[in-house]
Write a protein that holds these residues in place. Structure first.
Motif, mmCIF file in Angstrom:
data_model
loop_
_atom_site.group_PDB
_atom_site.id
_atom_site.type_symbol
_atom_site.label_atom_id
_atom_site.label_comp_id
_atom_site.label_asym_id
_atom_site.label_seq_id
_atom_site.Cartn_x
_atom_site.Cartn_y
_atom_site.Cartn_z
ATOM 1 N N LYS A 176 0.873 -1.127 -0.009
ATOM 2 C CA LYS A 176 0.152 0.040 -0.288
ATOM 3 C C LYS A 176 0.885 1.105 -0.012
ATOM 4 O O LYS A 176 1.739 1.427 0.822
ATOM 5 C CB LYS A 176 -0.789 -0.054 1.368
ATOM 6 N N VAL A 177 0.414 2.086 -0.901
ATOM 7 C CA VAL A 177 1.707 3.305 -0.880
ATOM 8 C C VAL A 177 0.919 4.714 -0.767
ATOM 9 O O VAL A 177 1.697 5.610 -0.609
ATOM 10 C CB VAL A 177 2.183 3.275 -2.394
ATOM 11 N N ASP A 178 -0.552 4.743 -0.714
ATOM 12 C CA ASP A 178 -1.118 5.974 -0.411
ATOM 13 C C ASP A 178 -0.882 6.271 1.169
ATOM 14 O O ASP A 178 -0.701 5.224 1.895
ATOM 15 C CB ASP A 178 -2.346 6.162 -0.840
ATOM 16 N N PRO A 188 -16.657 20.014 2.002
ATOM 17 C CA PRO A 188 -17.198 19.661 3.130
ATOM 18 C C PRO A 188 -17.466 18.372 2.946
ATOM 19 O O PRO A 188 -18.482 18.134 1.916
ATOM 20 C CB PRO A 188 -18.109 20.442 3.660
ATOM 21 N N GLY A 189 -17.415 17.079 3.791
ATOM 22 C CA GLY A 189 -17.949 15.871 3.482
ATOM 23 C C GLY A 189 -17.172 15.114 2.537
ATOM 24 O O GLY A 189 -17.301 13.979 2.363
ATOM 25 N N GLU A 190 -16.162 15.521 1.987
ATOM 26 C CA GLU A 190 -15.352 14.751 0.719
ATOM 27 C C GLU A 190 -13.925 14.922 1.249
ATOM 28 O O GLU A 190 -13.297 15.893 2.109
ATOM 29 C CB GLU A 190 -15.422 15.317 -0.502
ATOM 30 N N VAL A 191 -13.098 13.711 0.745
ATOM 31 C CA VAL A 191 -11.584 13.883 1.168
ATOM 32 C C VAL A 191 -10.906 13.472 0.023
ATOM 33 O O VAL A 191 -11.426 13.087 -0.956
ATOM 34 C CB VAL A 191 -11.328 12.636 1.953
ATOM 35 N N VAL A 192 -9.644 13.668 -0.058
ATOM 36 C CA VAL A 192 -8.635 13.495 -1.104
ATOM 37 C C VAL A 192 -7.786 12.563 -0.524
ATOM 38 O O VAL A 192 -7.203 12.495 0.659
ATOM 39 C CB VAL A 192 -8.067 14.580 -1.770
ATOM 40 N N THR A 193 -6.969 11.674 -1.309
ATOM 41 C CA THR A 193 -5.903 10.816 -0.881
ATOM 42 C C THR A 193 -4.483 11.449 -1.160
ATOM 43 O O THR A 193 -4.490 11.993 -1.955
ATOM 44 C CB THR A 193 -5.844 9.522 -1.640
ATOM 45 N N GLU A 194 -3.542 11.381 -0.187
ATOM 46 C CA GLU A 194 -2.283 11.878 -0.001
ATOM 47 C C GLU A 194 -1.259 10.901 -0.266
ATOM 48 O O GLU A 194 -1.630 9.530 -0.042
ATOM 49 C CB GLU A 194 -2.162 12.428 1.075
ATOM 50 N N GLY A 195 -0.111 11.285 -0.847
ATOM 51 C CA GLY A 195 0.987 10.070 -1.092
ATOM 52 C C GLY A 195 1.590 10.111 -2.184
ATOM 53 O O GLY A 195 2.698 9.761 -2.531
ATOM 54 N N LEU A 196 1.343 11.306 -3.169
ATOM 55 C CA LEU A 196 2.316 11.342 -4.248
ATOM 56 C C LEU A 196 3.702 12.051 -4.042
ATOM 57 O O LEU A 196 4.575 11.902 -4.590
ATOM 58 C CB LEU A 196 1.568 12.340 -5.450
ATOM 59 N N ALA A 240 -3.996 8.449 -11.910
ATOM 60 C CA ALA A 240 -3.216 8.302 -13.210
ATOM 61 C C ALA A 240 -1.600 8.629 -12.883
ATOM 62 O O ALA A 240 -0.861 8.078 -13.493
ATOM 63 C CB ALA A 240 -3.699 9.144 -14.487
ATOM 64 N N LEU A 241 -1.557 9.617 -12.239
ATOM 65 C CA LEU A 241 -0.071 9.969 -11.883
ATOM 66 C C LEU A 241 0.478 8.954 -10.988
ATOM 67 O O LEU A 241 1.663 8.613 -11.240
ATOM 68 C CB LEU A 241 -0.086 11.290 -10.941
ATOM 69 N N TYR A 242 -0.320 8.366 -9.901
ATOM 70 C CA TYR A 242 0.268 7.082 -9.203
ATOM 71 C C TYR A 242 0.671 5.888 -10.017
ATOM 72 O O TYR A 242 1.793 5.513 -10.102
ATOM 73 C CB TYR A 242 -0.717 6.935 -8.366
ATOM 74 N N ALA A 243 -0.280 5.674 -11.151
ATOM 75 C CA ALA A 243 -0.095 4.286 -12.015
ATOM 76 C C ALA A 243 1.093 4.726 -12.632
ATOM 77 O O ALA A 243 1.862 3.676 -13.082
ATOM 78 C CB ALA A 243 -1.308 4.227 -12.703
ATOM 79 N N LEU A 244 1.266 5.884 -13.367
ATOM 80 C CA LEU A 244 2.449 6.199 -14.179
ATOM 81 C C LEU A 244 3.642 5.858 -13.452
ATOM 82 O O LEU A 244 4.668 5.257 -14.051
ATOM 83 C CB LEU A 244 2.353 7.487 -14.679
ATOM 84 N N ARG A 245 3.822 6.609 -12.088
ATOM 85 C CA ARG A 245 4.960 6.178 -11.560
ATOM 86 C C ARG A 245 5.190 4.703 -11.162
ATOM 87 O O ARG A 245 6.494 4.488 -10.803
ATOM 88 C CB ARG A 245 4.960 7.243 -10.195
#
Length: 277
Positions: A176-178, A188-196, A240-245
């Motif tokens: 798991k890399v994220d 509000p009520g929404e989230v984004v994933t970090e880790g790039l 997309a950026l994650y998959a490319l790397r």
């Protein structure tokens, strides 16, 4: 200079072959022969050699190539990389087998231990995971296992790395890399994933540790006016950026857009959001 140098190193042309002749890499262990066997196997190249070279640190007889040969070199390398990734995918997608998500954080693993009345300590977490990975016959049902950062560094009581235990049983180790989902301001009520950030460096280390596929998870919540198109688009860009790397690091990327079930929305709404996510 960059093009000539790249082709020279990638194709393994050797100054020992002689002018107007072919190099079959039969003497690849010689100090004058590039590159090591891991990049190319028995490459046969006809090359014209120049007796004068203005390129610093190059052998006296430097190879002169056309740009078309450079593209051929790139195609060869990419084709080999694609075959490696395809092999990993085929291993993961074996019929009748699945992928075990053993990527609980250390805190979440503590909840598992609490059920058994054990404290959340490194030794207990290691024992818990060793019991899973060494259970008899799991290779009949598992094609891959997703590990956590601390887990991929752990060993059995006998000192064998967990990744080696899994690989020896034909199970592909993953990671798991994220870095988890975080709230985003003004959404509000929404989230984004970090880790790039620094992902490429972490991927390089994980590959060295034995991982061959990765997982990145986004979290989508259904509610009043959410998910927004902006968040879904941002998640798609991150995927997309994650998959490319990951592919650049010679591993297979797994994307997991997780739509949370909680809520009083209809089945049709859940289907629509899941399709767009």
């Amino acid at each position: 200079v960059v093009v000539v140098g790249y082709v020279y190193e990638s194709l393994g042309v050797c100054n020992e072959a002689g002018e107007g002749t072919e190099c079959t890499q039969s003497h690849r262990t010689d100090v004058h022969c590039w590159p090591p066997a891991r990049l190319v196997d028995a490459v046969v190249i006809k090359a014209q050699f120049s007796k004068k070279s203005s390129i610093p640190n190059f052998p006296t007889h430097a190879a002169v190539f056309t740009i078309s040969l450079w593209y051929t070199c790139v195609h060869m390398i990419k084709e080999r990389e694609n075959k490696e990734l395809t092999t990993i995918v085929q291993s993961l997608m074996q019929e009748g087998k699945g992928i075990l998500a053993a990527d609980e954080s250390d805190a979440t693993a503590g909840k598992r231990l609490e059920i058994a009345g054990l404290p959340n300590q490194p030794g207990n977490r290691q024992d818990f995971r060793e019991i899973m990975f060494t259970a008899p016959g799991i290779e009949e049902y598992l094609s891959g296992v997703i590990l956590y950062d601390s887990t991929i560094r752990e060993n059995t009581d006998a000192g064998i790395p967990f990744v080696d235990v899994l690989a020896a049983r034909g199970i592909v180790p993953g990671i798991k890399v994220d870095m988890g989902a975080k709230e985003l301001q003004k959404f509000p009520g929404e989230v984004v994933t970090e880790g790039l950030d620094n992902l490429s460096l972490r991927l390089e280390e994980y590959y060295t540790l034995g991982a061959r596929f990765t997982k990145w998870r986004s979290v989508v919540t259904i509610g009043n006016g959410i998910p927004s198109d902006e968040i879904l688009r941002l998640n798609a860009i991150q995927f997309a950026l994650y998959a490319l790397r990951v592919q650049e690091a010679h591993m297979v990327p797994v994307v997991e857009p997780e739509v949370i079930f909680n809520g009083n929305h209809s089945l049709q709404t859940a289907e629509s959001v899941t399709t767009h996510a």
